[in-house]
Write a protein that holds these residues in place. Sequence first.
Motif, PDB file in Angstrom:
ATOM      1  N   ILE A   1      30.297  77.172 -68.085  1.00  0.00           N
ATOM      2  CA  ILE A   1      29.091  77.849 -68.591  1.00  0.00           C
ATOM      3  C   ILE A   1      28.367  78.538 -67.454  1.00  0.00           C
ATOM      4  N   HIS A   2      28.239  77.855 -66.328  1.00  0.00           N
ATOM      5  CA  HIS A   2      27.567  78.447 -65.168  1.00  0.00           C
ATOM      6  C   HIS A   2      28.332  79.672 -64.659  1.00  0.00           C
ATOM      7  N   GLN A   3      29.644  79.555 -64.529  1.00  0.00           N
ATOM      8  CA  GLN A   3      30.446  80.670 -64.026  1.00  0.00           C
ATOM      9  C   GLN A   3      30.401  81.862 -64.976  1.00  0.00           C
ATOM     10  N   ILE A   4      30.434  81.610 -66.266  1.00  0.00           N
ATOM     11  CA  ILE A   4      30.365  82.710 -67.235  1.00  0.00           C
ATOM     12  C   ILE A   4      28.999  83.381 -67.172  1.00  0.00           C
TER      13      ILE A   4
ATOM     14  N   TYR B   1      28.991  85.575 -64.183  1.00  0.00           N
ATOM     15  CA  TYR B   1      29.835  86.732 -64.514  1.00  0.00           C
ATOM     16  C   TYR B   1      29.054  87.708 -65.401  1.00  0.00           C
ATOM     17  N   ARG B   2      28.307  87.180 -66.379  1.00  0.00           N
ATOM     18  CA  ARG B   2      27.495  88.016 -67.273  1.00  0.00           C
ATOM     19  C   ARG B   2      26.465  88.806 -66.475  1.00  0.00           C
ATOM     20  N   LYS B   3      25.823  88.165 -65.509  1.00  0.00           N
ATOM     21  CA  LYS B   3      24.830  88.853 -64.682  1.00  0.00           C
ATOM     22  C   LYS B   3      25.476  89.968 -63.872  1.00  0.00           C
ATOM     23  N   GLN B   4      26.663  89.690 -63.310  1.00  0.00           N
ATOM     24  CA  GLN B   4      27.380  90.711 -62.534  1.00  0.00           C
ATOM     25  C   GLN B   4      27.757  91.901 -63.417  1.00  0.00           C
TER      26      GLN B   4
ATOM     27  N   SER C   1      26.326  92.860 -66.198  1.00  0.00           N
ATOM     28  CA  SER C   1      25.102  93.575 -66.582  1.00  0.00           C
ATOM     29  C   SER C   1      24.657  94.516 -65.477  1.00  0.00           C
ATOM     30  N   THR C   2      24.712  94.039 -64.239  1.00  0.00           N
ATOM     31  CA  THR C   2      24.319  94.872 -63.095  1.00  0.00           C
ATOM     32  C   THR C   2      25.289  96.027 -62.912  1.00  0.00           C
ATOM     33  N   ARG C   3      26.567  95.713 -62.947  1.00  0.00           N
ATOM     34  CA  ARG C   3      27.603  96.727 -62.718  1.00  0.00           C
ATOM     35  C   ARG C   3      27.601  97.796 -63.804  1.00  0.00           C
ATOM     36  N   GLU C   4      27.389  97.388 -65.059  1.00  0.00           N
ATOM     37  CA  GLU C   4      27.455  98.335 -66.173  1.00  0.00           C
ATOM     38  C   GLU C   4      26.099  98.938 -66.532  1.00  0.00           C
ATOM     39  N   GLY C   5      25.032  98.466 -65.908  1.00  0.00           N
ATOM     40  CA  GLY C   5      23.712  99.031 -66.157  1.00  0.00           C
ATOM     41  C   GLY C   5      23.190  98.767 -67.565  1.00  0.00           C
ATOM     42  N   ARG C   6      23.599  97.667 -68.147  1.00  0.00           N
ATOM     43  CA  ARG C   6      23.144  97.293 -69.490  1.00  0.00           C
ATOM     44  C   ARG C   6      23.172  95.779 -69.600  1.00  0.00           C
ATOM     45  N   THR C   7      22.509  95.274 -70.624  1.00  0.00           N
ATOM     46  CA  THR C   7      22.502  93.830 -70.830  1.00  0.00           C
ATOM     47  C   THR C   7      23.781  93.414 -71.550  1.00  0.00           C
TER      48      THR C   7
ATOM     49  N   SER D   1      25.779  90.443 -73.343  1.00  0.00           N
ATOM     50  CA  SER D   1      25.467  89.165 -73.983  1.00  0.00           C
ATOM     51  C   SER D   1      26.349  88.048 -73.436  1.00  0.00           C
ATOM     52  N   SER D   2      25.887  86.825 -73.615  1.00  0.00           N
ATOM     53  CA  SER D   2      26.685  85.668 -73.195  1.00  0.00           C
ATOM     54  C   SER D   2      28.009  85.631 -73.943  1.00  0.00           C
ATOM     55  N   GLU D   3      27.972  85.977 -75.218  1.00  0.00           N
ATOM     56  CA  GLU D   3      29.194  85.956 -76.020  1.00  0.00           C
ATOM     57  C   GLU D   3      30.201  86.986 -75.521  1.00  0.00           C
TER      58      GLU D   3
END
Length: 79
Positions: free
Chosen positions: A49-52, A55-58, A60-66, A68-70
């Motif tokens: 869960i922590h690693q995902i 990964y989600r934060k990375q 979001s930053t890389r793609e310039g959008r939010t 989702s966790s899913e």
Amino acid sequence: MRIPLGDRVFLLEGRVVHAHRDLEFGLFRTGIQLLNPDSVFKVKMAEQIHQIDEYRKQLSTREGRTVSSEEAAHRWIEE
């Protein structure tokens, strides 16, 4: 021991088997023996869960959008 991750808290039963001060960081490195075999699965789930989430934060930053966790979880599994 409690491992809080977002809105989840993983509760584990164990005992401290060693604790050593890390002089570089001024903190302690602690080894815990888990007393229940099911706790190993809980720890692995908490790690995933922590690693995902990282990964989600990375993403979001890389793609310039939010992202989702899913979506992050699906992409994590694919990769």
